[in-house]
Design a protein around this motif. Structure first.
Motif, PDB file in Angstrom:
ATOM      1  N   MET A 238     111.558 118.903  34.244  1.00 56.18           N
ATOM      2  CA  MET A 238     110.119 118.762  34.140  1.00 56.18           C
ATOM      3  C   MET A 238     109.598 119.164  32.771  1.00 56.18           C
ATOM      4  O   MET A 238     108.652 118.591  32.252  1.00 56.18           O
ATOM      5  CB  MET A 238     109.446 119.606  35.226  1.00 56.18           C
ATOM      6  N   ALA A 239     110.210 120.187  32.184  1.00 60.88           N
ATOM      7  CA  ALA A 239     109.752 120.635  30.869  1.00 60.88           C
ATOM      8  C   ALA A 239     109.981 119.561  29.810  1.00 60.88           C
ATOM      9  O   ALA A 239     109.123 119.322  28.962  1.00 60.88           O
ATOM     10  CB  ALA A 239     110.471 121.925  30.483  1.00 60.88           C
ATOM     11  N   SER A 240     111.151 118.911  29.847  1.00 63.54           N
ATOM     12  CA  SER A 240     111.426 117.860  28.875  1.00 63.54           C
ATOM     13  C   SER A 240     110.519 116.660  29.082  1.00 63.54           C
ATOM     14  O   SER A 240     110.093 116.019  28.120  1.00 63.54           O
ATOM     15  CB  SER A 240     112.890 117.440  28.977  1.00 63.54           C
ATOM     16  N   LEU A 241     110.187 116.346  30.332  1.00 64.35           N
ATOM     17  CA  LEU A 241     109.286 115.234  30.610  1.00 64.35           C
ATOM     18  C   LEU A 241     107.888 115.525  30.074  1.00 64.35           C
ATOM     19  O   LEU A 241     107.256 114.649  29.458  1.00 64.35           O
ATOM     20  CB  LEU A 241     109.229 114.966  32.112  1.00 64.35           C
ATOM     21  N   ALA A 242     107.404 116.733  30.250  1.00 64.04           N
ATOM     22  CA  ALA A 242     106.096 117.107  29.710  1.00 64.04           C
ATOM     23  C   ALA A 242     106.101 117.083  28.186  1.00 64.04           C
ATOM     24  O   ALA A 242     105.126 116.650  27.557  1.00 64.04           O
ATOM     25  CB  ALA A 242     105.700 118.491  30.221  1.00 64.04           C
ATOM     26  N   ALA A 243     107.206 117.532  27.584  1.00 65.53           N
ATOM     27  CA  ALA A 243     107.307 117.502  26.127  1.00 65.53           C
ATOM     28  C   ALA A 243     107.292 116.065  25.603  1.00 65.53           C
ATOM     29  O   ALA A 243     106.672 115.779  24.570  1.00 65.53           O
ATOM     30  CB  ALA A 243     108.579 118.215  25.683  1.00 65.53           C
ATOM     31  N   GLU A 244     107.957 115.161  26.312  1.00 70.34           N
ATOM     32  CA  GLU A 244     107.957 113.760  25.891  1.00 70.34           C
ATOM     33  C   GLU A 244     106.560 113.150  25.980  1.00 70.34           C
ATOM     34  O   GLU A 244     106.145 112.401  25.097  1.00 70.34           O
ATOM     35  CB  GLU A 244     108.935 112.962  26.742  1.00 70.34           C
ATOM     36  N   ILE A 245     105.827 113.478  27.039  1.00 68.81           N
ATOM     37  CA  ILE A 245     104.474 112.940  27.184  1.00 68.81           C
ATOM     38  C   ILE A 245     103.557 113.470  26.091  1.00 68.81           C
ATOM     39  O   ILE A 245     102.768 112.722  25.485  1.00 68.81           O
ATOM     40  CB  ILE A 245     103.931 113.277  28.585  1.00 68.81           C
ATOM     41  N   ILE A 246     103.655 114.771  25.804  1.00 69.06           N
ATOM     42  CA  ILE A 246     102.832 115.352  24.729  1.00 69.06           C
ATOM     43  C   ILE A 246     103.192 114.737  23.383  1.00 69.06           C
ATOM     44  O   ILE A 246     102.311 114.403  22.577  1.00 69.06           O
ATOM     45  CB  ILE A 246     103.008 116.879  24.710  1.00 69.06           C
ATOM     46  N   ALA A 247     104.485 114.579  23.126  1.00 67.44           N
ATOM     47  CA  ALA A 247     104.915 113.976  21.863  1.00 67.44           C
ATOM     48  C   ALA A 247     104.417 112.545  21.744  1.00 67.44           C
ATOM     49  O   ALA A 247     103.988 112.106  20.654  1.00 67.44           O
ATOM     50  CB  ALA A 247     106.440 114.021  21.758  1.00 67.44           C
ATOM     51  N   PHE A 248     104.457 111.794  22.833  1.00 71.98           N
ATOM     52  CA  PHE A 248     103.990 110.404  22.800  1.00 71.98           C
ATOM     53  C   PHE A 248     102.496 110.333  22.508  1.00 71.98           C
ATOM     54  O   PHE A 248     102.046 109.516  21.695  1.00 71.98           O
ATOM     55  CB  PHE A 248     104.313 109.730  24.132  1.00 71.98           C
TER      56      PHE A 248
END
Length: 232
Positions: A1-11
Motif C-alpha cells: 500500500m505504501a508503494s501504491l500511494a507513493a506512485e499516485i503522489i509521484a504521478f
C-alpha cells in the motif's frame, strides 16, 4: 500500500509539473521592461519565445513576431528547443507512468510494470532538467544585460513565465525521483522463505513410537531390588 500511494503522489506531482511547463510556451511575459529609474512610464515592453510586444498607457498592445528563426539570438533558439523537448518528454513520461503504475490493468507482470514505471520516472526527471535549463538560460541573459553598465538598450526583468517554468520543472524532478525510489524500494524488499519439514502426521507418529520404545527399554525410575522370596 505504501508503494501504491507513493506512485499516485509521484504521478500527480509529475503531471502537475508537466502542465505548468507546457503552459509557459504560450505565456506572454517571459521578460518585462524595467521601470528602474523611470519617473513616468508611457509604454511597457514585453517578450516571449515567439514575439515581442509593446503596450501603451491606454492598454493597446502592438506585437511583432520574430521574422526568422535562423536570425534569432542563440539563447532564444536554445530555449525553444529545450522547452519543446521538455513538453514532449513529459507527454511520453505520462503514458509510461500510466502503463507502469500498479493501480492500472495494463503493462503485463509486476516486474515489467516496475521497469516501465522506473523508465517513466527517468523521463520526467529529464523533462524537468530540460525545462530548468531553458528557463535558467533565458533568465541568465536578462540578468546579465540588466547588471551590465555598458548595455544602453532597453533593460528587462524576469517575467512570470520563468517562475512558472521553474516550479513545473521542480515538480517533474520530484515526481520522477519518487517514481524511481519507490520502485527501487520494492525490488530490495526481502522475501519470506519456507522450508519443507515433511508430513506432520508421519513425523508425529514416528516420534511417538520412538519415545514409547525408549521408555520401555530404559525406565526413568530408580531400579527396584527384589527380595529373595519374591518369586516364591
Amino acid at each position: 500500500m505504501a508503494s501504491l500511494a507513493a506512485e499516485i503522489i509521484a504521478f500527480l506531482l509529475a503531471i502537475s509539473g508537466w502542465v505548468l511547463v507546457s503552459s509557459t510556451l504560450p505565456t506572454d511575459y517571459w521578460k518585462v521592461s524595467s521601470i528602474d529609474g523611470t519617473v513616468i512610464t508611457t509604454a511597457t515592453f514585453w517578450a516571449n519565445l515567439w514575439k515581442t510586444c509593446v503596450t501603451d498607457s491606454t492598454g493597446v498592445s502592438n506585437c511583432k513576431d520574430f521574422p526568422s528563426m535562423l536570425a534569432l539570438d542563440g539563447y532564444i533558439q536554445a530555449c525553444r528547443g529545450l522547452m519543446i523537448a521538455a513538453v514532449s518528454l513529459g507527454f511520453f513520461g505520462s503514458i509510461f507512468a500510466l502503463v507502469g503504475m500498479k493501480c492500472t490493468k495494463v503493462g503485463g507482470s509486476d516486474q515489467t510494470k516496475a521497469k516501465v514505471a522506473c523508465l517513466a520516472g527517468m523521463i520526467f526527471i529529464l523533462s524537468g532538467l530540460c525545462s530548468m535549463t531553458g528557463c535558467s538560460l533565458y533568465a541568465n541573459r536578462i540578468t546579465s544585460e540588466f547588471f551590465d553598465p555598458t548595455f544602453i538598450a532597453q533593460k528587462y526583468e524576469l517575467g512570470a513565465a520563468l517562475f512558472i517554468g521553474w516550479a513545473g520543472a521542480s515538480l517533474c524532478i520530484i515526481g520522477g525521483s519518487i517514481f524511481c525510489f519507490s520502485i527501487a524500494g520494492n525490488s530490495k524488499s526481502p522475501r519470506m522463505g519456507y522450508t519443507y519439514n515433511g508430513a506432520t502426521s508421519v513425523m508425529s507418529s514416528r516420534t511417538k513410537v520412538h519415545n514409547s520404545a525408549a521408555d520401555f527399554k530404559s525406565p526413568k525410575g530408580p531400579p527396584k531390588h527384589f527380595d529373595k522370596n519374591a518369586y516364591v
